[in-house]
Every structure is written in structure tokens, then in C-alpha cells.
Write an enzyme that holds these catalytic residues in place. Structure first.
Site, mmCIF file in Angstrom:
data_model
loop_
_atom_site.group_PDB
_atom_site.id
_atom_site.type_symbol
_atom_site.label_atom_id
_atom_site.label_comp_id
_atom_site.label_asym_id
_atom_site.label_seq_id
_atom_site.Cartn_x
_atom_site.Cartn_y
_atom_site.Cartn_z
ATOM 1 N N HIS A 1 1.114 -1.122 0.244
ATOM 2 C CA HIS A 1 -0.156 -0.039 -0.176
ATOM 3 C C HIS A 1 0.856 0.972 0.178
ATOM 4 O O HIS A 1 0.740 2.254 -0.699
ATOM 5 C CB HIS A 1 -0.577 -0.457 1.364
ATOM 6 C CG HIS A 1 -1.837 0.648 1.422
ATOM 7 N ND1 HIS A 1 -2.607 1.426 0.270
ATOM 8 C CD2 HIS A 1 -2.200 2.344 2.061
ATOM 9 C CE1 HIS A 1 -3.357 2.566 0.479
ATOM 10 N NE2 HIS A 1 -2.862 3.166 1.849
ATOM 11 N N ASP B 1 2.498 1.826 -3.180
ATOM 12 C CA ASP B 1 1.222 2.052 -4.251
ATOM 13 C C ASP B 1 1.202 3.776 -4.122
ATOM 14 O O ASP B 1 1.017 4.080 -5.020
ATOM 15 C CB ASP B 1 0.058 1.733 -4.510
ATOM 16 C CG ASP B 1 -1.164 1.673 -5.069
ATOM 17 O OD1 ASP B 1 -0.449 1.673 -6.387
ATOM 18 O OD2 ASP B 1 -2.204 2.037 -4.973
#
Length: 106
Positions: free
Chosen positions: A75, A78
């Protein structure tokens, strides 16, 4: 620094960068180019902070420290990639708004 803390630091700084990039676009759209540039500068500094955290993790990994897979790390990566892309686009959009503003003056 504990890995989980680094992951969340990447998310925090990348999120701040993305927000400031969006603010820069909004300000440029209003013709507030000095403020837009200031927001881009803050965004760039936030991206540098996020990259520093990421580089520390990569340095540890290169030195044999095991970095376990984590959905939070994925995460974070990203968020950083998206923040960098959005920042790059925001720079271009601010430049285009300046050009449009100058052309409308003539």
C-alpha cells in the site's frame, strides 16, 4: 526504525505530497501561481521524505535485513508511486495554467 513505522511514514508523506499537488493545481486554476509553486515545493519535499524512508528500507534489504511481505508495504509503495506521478502531472498542469493565463492577457 521499525518497518511498520517506516511503511506508515511513506504513506503519510506520499499522501501529503498528493494533497499539496492537488492544491497547486487548484491554485493555478485561480491564477495564484506563487501559491501554486509553494504547494509544489512542499509536495516535492514530502516526496523526498517518502523516498528517504523507502531508500532506508532498500538499504536494509541490501544489507541482508529481511523485509517481510506486508500489505501495508505494498500500500505504501502504491501511494508513493501515485504521489510521484500526480506531482509530475501537477507541475505540467501548473505550467499550462500559467501559459493560458499569459495568452489570455494578450
Amino acid at each position: 526504525m521499525e518497518d511498520q513505522t517506516m511503511y506508515f511514514d511513506i504513506i503519510l508523506h506520499a499522501g501529503n505530497a498528493r494533497f499539496c499537488s492537488g492544491e497547486a493545481i487548484s491554485l493555478a486554476k485561480e491564477g495564484k501561481f506563487i501559491e501554486a509553486e509553494e504547494q509544489l515545493n512542499v509536495a516535492r519535499d514530502e516526496i523526498i521524505e517518502a523516498h528517504t524512508c523507502q531508500s532506508n528500507l532498500l538499504h536494509d534489504f541490501a544489507n541482508g535485513v529481511e523485509i517481510p511481505f506486508s500489505i501495508i508495504l505494498t500500500h505504501a509503495q502504491d501511494h508513493l508511486a501515485n504521489a510521484q506521478t500526480f506531482y509530475d502531472l501537477a507541475e505540467e498542469i501548473v505550467t499550462l495554467h500559467k501559459l493560458i493565463y499569459e495568452l489570455k492577457k494578450d
